[in-house]
Design a protein around this motif. Structure first.
Motif, PDB file in Angstrom:
ATOM      1  N   LEU A  90      18.771  43.602 -60.876  1.00 10.18           N
ATOM      2  CA  LEU A  90      17.893  42.614 -60.220  1.00 10.18           C
ATOM      3  C   LEU A  90      17.140  41.763 -61.235  1.00 10.18           C
ATOM      4  N   ARG A 141      17.396  37.783 -61.298  1.00 10.32           N
ATOM      5  CA  ARG A 141      16.214  36.916 -61.181  1.00 10.32           C
ATOM      6  C   ARG A 141      16.189  35.882 -62.305  1.00 10.32           C
ATOM      7  N   PHE A 175      17.667  45.736 -49.646  1.00 16.16           N
ATOM      8  CA  PHE A 175      16.538  46.003 -50.538  1.00 16.16           C
ATOM      9  C   PHE A 175      15.220  46.068 -49.775  1.00 16.16           C
ATOM     10  N   MET A 226      10.935  43.804 -53.777  1.00 14.77           N
ATOM     11  CA  MET A 226      11.534  42.537 -54.202  1.00 14.77           C
ATOM     12  C   MET A 226      10.452  41.511 -54.549  1.00 14.77           C
ATOM     13  N   TYR A 228      12.092  36.638 -51.207  1.00 14.72           N
ATOM     14  CA  TYR A 228      13.117  37.497 -50.596  1.00 14.72           C
ATOM     15  C   TYR A 228      13.086  37.363 -49.081  1.00 14.72           C
TER      16      TYR A 228
END
Ligand code: UGA
Length: 429
Positions: free
Chosen positions: A393, A397, A412, A417, A424
């Motif tokens: 992740l 990102r 998720f 997140m 998200y």
């Protein structure tokens, strides 16, 4: 027992292989000669966990063989299973021409008593038609029985479902084939239900429609969850613990797809209509399913506004996890909608990229899921592959020009997140 399976698709190939696994002598027939050659050489035309090893084992020990000749299959077996496609027609009814064609081929090859078993999903009363057809085309005028034995396997879990079925349904027109059919399934240690043939055919349509209804129900609840700030997964957990409801098939998402639920719903609605009943409840199930995709797509356009020339990464192309099947895949539908608005796509799927290449054009197929987000404006998760939970992740990102993630399968945790710096958006939470 000596068994023949006609059709080596997802149902036929796995059924034949599992029959060999429990000790039966199996012939798998397919009229596609190149597929038969591939199977004879040890190749597997579909991805299904555990299948390849089992096929190889039983080809080697002689319990499983492949042929393009129906005559070979019929002459050398006592029970013949039909597992050919029953595709949808534009009006929602089922195209039964493959079933009819195979029934005629079986009839002309029969020289002694046979049990002819329909495994394909068919509308109620098809068994009667198959029996009439065999009677008409069987020159040898030998006795036979037609049986309905619907299949309940899920793609991606097919071997597991076949080896440990919840139940086996055997629909008959007389008692004569019952003992042999029981013998076929005794090694599987599952409850066996013997019914009339029409009920067996209906069980299949009624089961799939009920499961689709369950998914549409939770998807409708997800809309209320979003509007009220509730969390659909918590609601599903809460209601699912009631044994009368059960937690399975209560995952909200992009809606159901695949080669079974959409087709079987339409077929059940159509046959009900022909029998004089307007099954409006199931029409609503379809409407909710279509709306789920519309709402998710709107979430993307509301956030990104103009999609033209936006780069979007999509994880998942198969209609669900553990399969390479892209037929009626919500993920493919979503990709095509994004492309229609001018988005440029980078896509990844652990198993379905080869099959997707025939349908999706002008997209970049990326082998490594951790590279798919590179230079994109947003990342979309479209299939519930467990692998995607292991996505790097932090890397995703940083790779995105804006850290926007649309999760169509709720893989998720929204709070986690946000903490990781993502914008998200998921379903019903
Ligand atoms: C389905 C049935 O589950 C099998 O019992 C049946 O034998 C088969 O159809 C068939 O008629 O041959 P399958 O289509 O392979 O099996 O896949 P499912 O696991 O049922 O999933 C169908 C769709 O529903 C997928 O798109 C999946 O993502 C979706 N789904 C499933 C949800 O959106 N939420 C859920 O909670 C469960």
């Amino acid at each position: 027992m000596k068994l023949t399976i006609i059709g080596t698709g997802y149902v036929g190939l796995v059924t034949g292989t599992c029959f060999a696994e429990v000790g039966h002598q199996v012939i798998c027939v397919d009229n596609n000669e190149s597929k038969v050659k591939l199977l004879q050489a040890g190749g597997i035309p579909i991805y299904e966990p555990g299948l390849e090893e089992m096929v190889k084992k039983h080809v080697a020990n002689g319990r499983l063989r492949f042929t393009a000749s129906t005559k070979d299959g019929v002459e050398n077996s006592d029970i013949i299973f039909i597992a050919v496609p029953t595709p949808p027609q534009p009006d929602g009814s089922v195209d039964l021409s493959y079933i009819e064609g195979v029934a005629r081929e079986i009839a002309s090859a029969m020289t002694s008593y046979k049990i002819v078993v329909d495994k394909s999903t068919v509308p109620v009363k098809t068994g009667d038609k198959v029996a009439e057809t065999i009677k008409r085309y069987c020159k040898a005028k030998v006795e036979f029985d037609v049986v309905s034995n619907p299949e309940f396997l899920r793609e991606g879990f097919a071997v597991e479902d076949l080896m440990k079925p919840d139940r086996v349904v055997i629909g008959v027109r007389s008692q004569r084939p019952v003992a042999a059919m029981r013998d076929v399934y005794t090694p599987f240690n599952a409850p066996i239900i013997v019914t009339d043939i029409n009920s067996a055919e209906l069980i299949k349509h009624a089961a799939n429609s009920f499961l689709a209804l369950k998914i549409s129900y939770i998807n409708a609840v997800s809309v209320i969850c979003e509007a009220s700030g509730a969390n659909v997964q918590e609601v599903a957990n809460g209601i699912g613990l009631d044994a009368r409801i059960g937690r399975r098939f209560l995952d909200a998402g992009l809606g159901f797809g695949g080669s079974c639920f959409p087709k079987d719903l339409s077929a059940f609605i159509k046959i009900s209509e022909q029998l004089g009943y307007d099954f409006a409840l199931l029409k609503e199930v379809q409407r909710i399913n279509a709306g789920q995709m519309e709402r998710f797509f709107k979430k993307i356009t509301d956030t990104l506004w103009v999609l033209k020339d936006k780069k979007i990464a999509v994880l998942g192309l198969a209609f669900k996890q553990n399969t390479d099947d892209v037929r009626s895949s919500p993920a493919i539908d979503l990709c095509q909608r994004l492309q229609k608005e001018g988005a440029i796509l980078r896509v990844h799927d652990p198993k379905a990229m080869d099959k997707a290449k025939d349908i999706l054009k002008n997209v970049t197929f990326v082998e490594d899921m951790n590279e798919v987000a590179e230079g994109c404006d947003a990342l979309v998760i479209a299939t519930e592959w467990p692998d995607f939970k292991k996505l790097d992740l932090e890397r995703a990102r940083k790779a995105l020009t804006h850290p926007i993630l649309f999760d169509g399968r709720n893989l998720f945790d929204p709070l986690e997140m946000e903490k990781l710096g993502f914008i998200y958006k998921s379903v019903g939470r």
